[in-house]
Design an enzyme around this catalytic site. Structure first.
Site, short mmCIF file in Angstrom:
data_model
loop_
_atom_site.label_atom_id
_atom_site.label_comp_id
_atom_site.label_asym_id
_atom_site.label_seq_id
_atom_site.Cartn_x
_atom_site.Cartn_y
_atom_site.Cartn_z
CG HIS A 42 15.55 18.72 -94.22
ND1 HIS A 42 16.38 17.70 -94.62
CD2 HIS A 42 14.30 18.18 -94.17
CE1 HIS A 42 15.67 16.60 -94.80
NE2 HIS A 42 14.40 16.86 -94.53
CD GLU A 43 11.25 19.96 -92.44
OE1 GLU A 43 10.30 19.69 -93.22
OE2 GLU A 43 11.93 19.08 -91.89
CG HIS A 86 10.31 18.64 -97.52
ND1 HIS A 86 10.28 17.49 -98.28
CD2 HIS A 86 10.97 18.32 -96.38
CE1 HIS A 86 10.88 16.52 -97.63
NE2 HIS A 86 11.32 16.99 -96.46
CD GLN A 132 8.46 15.97 -94.78
OE1 GLN A 132 8.59 16.97 -94.11
NE2 GLN A 132 9.11 14.84 -94.55
N GLY A 187 11.20 18.43 -87.81
CA GLY A 187 10.56 19.34 -88.75
C GLY A 187 9.60 18.56 -89.62
CB CYS A 213 14.01 13.09 -95.18
SG CYS A 213 12.47 13.81 -95.78
CG LEU A 214 9.96 12.46 -90.43
CD1 LEU A 214 8.85 13.33 -89.84
CD2 LEU A 214 10.31 11.32 -89.50
#
Length: 192
Positions: free
Chosen positions: A148-149, A152, A50, A45, A106-107
């Protein structure tokens, strides 16, 4: 085009993102770049904050989780196959089910993984990439990726769901990330 991912500590990750209209500049190209960036960094995702855009846009591909899952693990998620979907102007309508733990990463917070408790299902209202309105309910791992996304685009991170002691234990790792003292195999932008 693969875009740099902003690292923990960057202020855009703490902003509540704004809805967009169909005439958002080069939206189709942005979405294509987000897919390429997500896959290029081995993510499932990616949210617009991000990549330093404070807009309510995220992409997920939970199908790849199931494709890479061992057969004995799949029995824990009966009937789940995952989805590949674009979510624009998403707003959660409701949640249901018991909270359950899953090890998230997480990236934007590389090399940190922790168990996070989230509800089993999420109902979300959004528009797709053609700006067609949709409202759907997702469960299991796909719901998890959406939560999760979605965090953000609401200015939250998965570490915000951790107990204070666990967050304190991660402080030095998080400080290193925000200072750029980490090596990853994808492009990152660090706070100044």
């Amino acid at each position: 085009m693969i875009l740099p991912i902003v690292a923990y500590g960057h202020p855009v990750l703490r902003e509540v993102a704004q809805d967009i209209t169909p005439d958002y500049p080069e939206l189709e190209k942005l979405i294509a770049n987000m897919w390429e960036t997500m896959y290029g960094s081995s993510g499932v995702g990616l949210a617009a904050p991000q990549i330093n855009r404070s807009i309510r846009l995220f992409v997920i591909d939970s199908q790849q989780i199931f494709e890479n899952m061992e057969e004995d693990e799949k029995k824990d998620y009966p009937g789940e196959t995952g989805v590949k979907q674009v979510f624009i102007n998403a707003h959660i309508v409701g949640t249901d089910g018991d909270d359950w733990a899953y090890n998230e990463g997480c990236l934007s917070i590389p090399k940190v993984r922790e168990d996070v408790y989230r509800p089993e299902t999420v109902t979300i209202r959004y528009v797709d990439e053609k700006f067609q309105p949709r409202e759907e309910t997702f469960s299991g791992i796909t719901a998890r990726v959406i939560f999760h996304e979605y965090d953000h685009i609401d200015g939250k991170l998965f570490i915000d769901h951790l107990k204070p002691l666990k967050k304190r234990m991660l402080k030095s790792k998080l400080d290193d990330i925000s200072k750029g003292k980490i090596r990853v195999d994808y492009k990152m932008t660090f706070p100044r």
